[in-house]
Design a protein around this motif. Structure first.
Motif, PDB file in Angstrom:
ATOM      1  N   LEU A 138       0.891  -1.155   0.000  1.00 27.52           N
ATOM      2  CA  LEU A 138       0.000   0.000   0.000  1.00 27.52           C
ATOM      3  C   LEU A 138       0.929   1.203   0.000  1.00 27.52           C
ATOM      4  CD1 LEU A 138      -2.633  -1.014   2.733  1.00 27.52           C
ATOM      5  CD2 LEU A 138      -2.535  -1.646   0.320  1.00 27.52           C
ATOM      6  N   ASN A 139       1.129   1.769  -1.172  1.00 27.79           N
ATOM      7  CA  ASN A 139       2.165   2.793  -1.315  1.00 27.79           C
ATOM      8  C   ASN A 139       1.724   3.889  -2.274  1.00 27.79           C
ATOM      9  OD1 ASN A 139       4.466   4.280  -1.570  1.00 27.79           O
ATOM     10  ND2 ASN A 139       5.715   2.656  -2.462  1.00 27.79           N
ATOM     11  N   PRO A 140       1.163   4.975  -1.751  1.00 25.79           N
ATOM     12  CA  PRO A 140       1.047   5.289  -0.330  1.00 25.79           C
ATOM     13  C   PRO A 140      -0.345   5.071   0.246  1.00 25.79           C
ATOM     14  CG  PRO A 140       0.716   7.281  -1.605  1.00 25.79           C
ATOM     15  CD  PRO A 140       0.849   6.146  -2.591  1.00 25.79           C
ATOM     16  N   VAL A 141      -0.367   5.167   1.600  1.00 27.66           N
ATOM     17  CA  VAL A 141      -1.602   5.363   2.353  1.00 27.66           C
ATOM     18  C   VAL A 141      -1.588   6.830   2.781  1.00 27.66           C
ATOM     19  CG1 VAL A 141      -2.798   4.792   4.528  1.00 27.66           C
ATOM     20  CG2 VAL A 141      -1.635   2.988   3.223  1.00 27.66           C
TER      21      VAL A 141
ATOM     22  N   VAL B 191      -4.239   4.852  -1.374  1.00 28.84           N
ATOM     23  CA  VAL B 191      -4.526   5.404  -2.706  1.00 28.84           C
ATOM     24  C   VAL B 191      -3.847   4.598  -3.811  1.00 28.84           C
ATOM     25  CG1 VAL B 191      -4.904   7.719  -1.743  1.00 28.84           C
ATOM     26  CG2 VAL B 191      -2.721   7.199  -2.828  1.00 28.84           C
ATOM     27  N   ASP B 192      -2.878   3.749  -3.452  1.00 27.82           N
ATOM     28  CA  ASP B 192      -2.275   2.848  -4.434  1.00 27.82           C
ATOM     29  C   ASP B 192      -2.131   1.483  -3.768  1.00 27.82           C
ATOM     30  OD1 ASP B 192      -1.072   1.896  -6.753  1.00 27.82           O
ATOM     31  OD2 ASP B 192       0.918   2.664  -6.266  1.00 27.82           O
ATOM     32  N   ALA B 193      -2.330   0.419  -4.532  1.00 24.58           N
ATOM     33  CA  ALA B 193      -2.250  -0.927  -3.956  1.00 24.58           C
ATOM     34  C   ALA B 193      -1.747  -1.909  -4.999  1.00 24.58           C
ATOM     35  CB  ALA B 193      -3.619  -1.371  -3.442  1.00 24.58           C
TER      36      ALA B 193
END
Ligand code: ADP
Ligand code: MG
Length: 231
Positions: free
Chosen positions: A209-212, A222-224
């Motif tokens: 998870l980059n980033p939360v 917001v990215d996974a």
């Protein structure tokens, strides 16, 4: 749903889940994300954006691209249908120029999250200890300073708390120079949920998870990215 997505990836011989699939699987596990929809065409992108509500973010979806911004594959803060249409055409052109051989499935369309403190949460597998969770601050802090904390899954509430407090950058989360403090309780809950999730899914090899974005009230991925072990 999680099992359906994972099974269908497996059946088609894929180990990498797309951003859209990864977020669906995580949402089902109770982890909050900027849910994304896959648009294969410009018209679809515009339609989904209108349904989601502006501003939106658009990202390239390709099994051959894992760092989307490196190839011009992320467009933030698109304010209206015209901007989305133009960004779609531009993005496919840029990505095509940067990585001509990449297979493009389309773009993801998602809501533009309000800015927050960027943190990174990941899972990798240690040959000896199995799944290990990582927590750190986003951007330069993790890439240059390697300011991260690790714990073996399953983690306890106390582990989650310690991971967050262990990093050198903790003062940034505690509310640095008048910045609002991050919701530590929400970050702890996120770590605990992920621990349970990866423990229940041994077929997941890697998770990012980059980033939360951490807020003073809540946190959202917001990215996974999820990688499965080979079948
Ligand atoms: P990649 O890591 O593949 O380059 P990301 O999806 O992480 O692409 O997007 C790059 C950056 O864009 C993120 O680090 C974040 O700062 C920002 N971003 C991505 N998605 C959103 C979103 N939905 N809302 C707000 N900012 C976003
Ligand atoms: Mg990212």
């Amino acid at each position: 749903m999680a099992n359906t997505i994972i099974e269908s990836a497996r059946r088609s011989g894929r180990t990498l889940l797309s951003e859209v699939e990864s977020k669906q699987v995580l949402e089902e596990a109770g982890i909050s994300t900027t849910r994304a929809r896959l648009a294969a065409t410009r018209d679809e992108a515009v339609r989904y954006a209108t349904e989601i509500g502006f501003p939106v973010v658009m990202k390239i979806i390709s099994p051959d691209i894992s760092h989307k911004s490196d190839v011009g594959g992320v467009a933030l803060n698109l304010a209206d249908a015209t901007a989305v249409g133009a960004a779609f055409v531009e993005m496919l052109r840029r990505v095509g120029a940067a990585q001509p051989a990449a297979l493009i499935e389309g773009v993801s369309v998602q809501t533009m999250a309000k800015p927050g403190t960027e943190v990174i949460i990941g899972m990798t597998k240690d040959p000896q200890f199995g799944p290990v969770l990582m927590f750190g601050l986003g951007g330069v802090m993790v890439e240059v300073l390697k300011d991260v904390a690790f714990r073996i899954v399953p983690i306890t509430d106390r582990d989650a708390n310690q991971m967050i407090h262990d990093i050198k950058g903790f003062p940034v989360l505690a509310g640095f120079r008048g910045q609002a403090p991050a919701d530590i309780g929400a970050l702890k809950a996120l770590l605990m949920q992920l621990s349970g999730f990866v423990a229940a899914h041994p077929e997941i090899e890697e998770l990012d998870l980059n980033p939360v974005f951490a807020y003073d009230d809540g946190a959202i991925a917001v990215d996974a990215r999820i990688v499965l072990s080979p079948a």
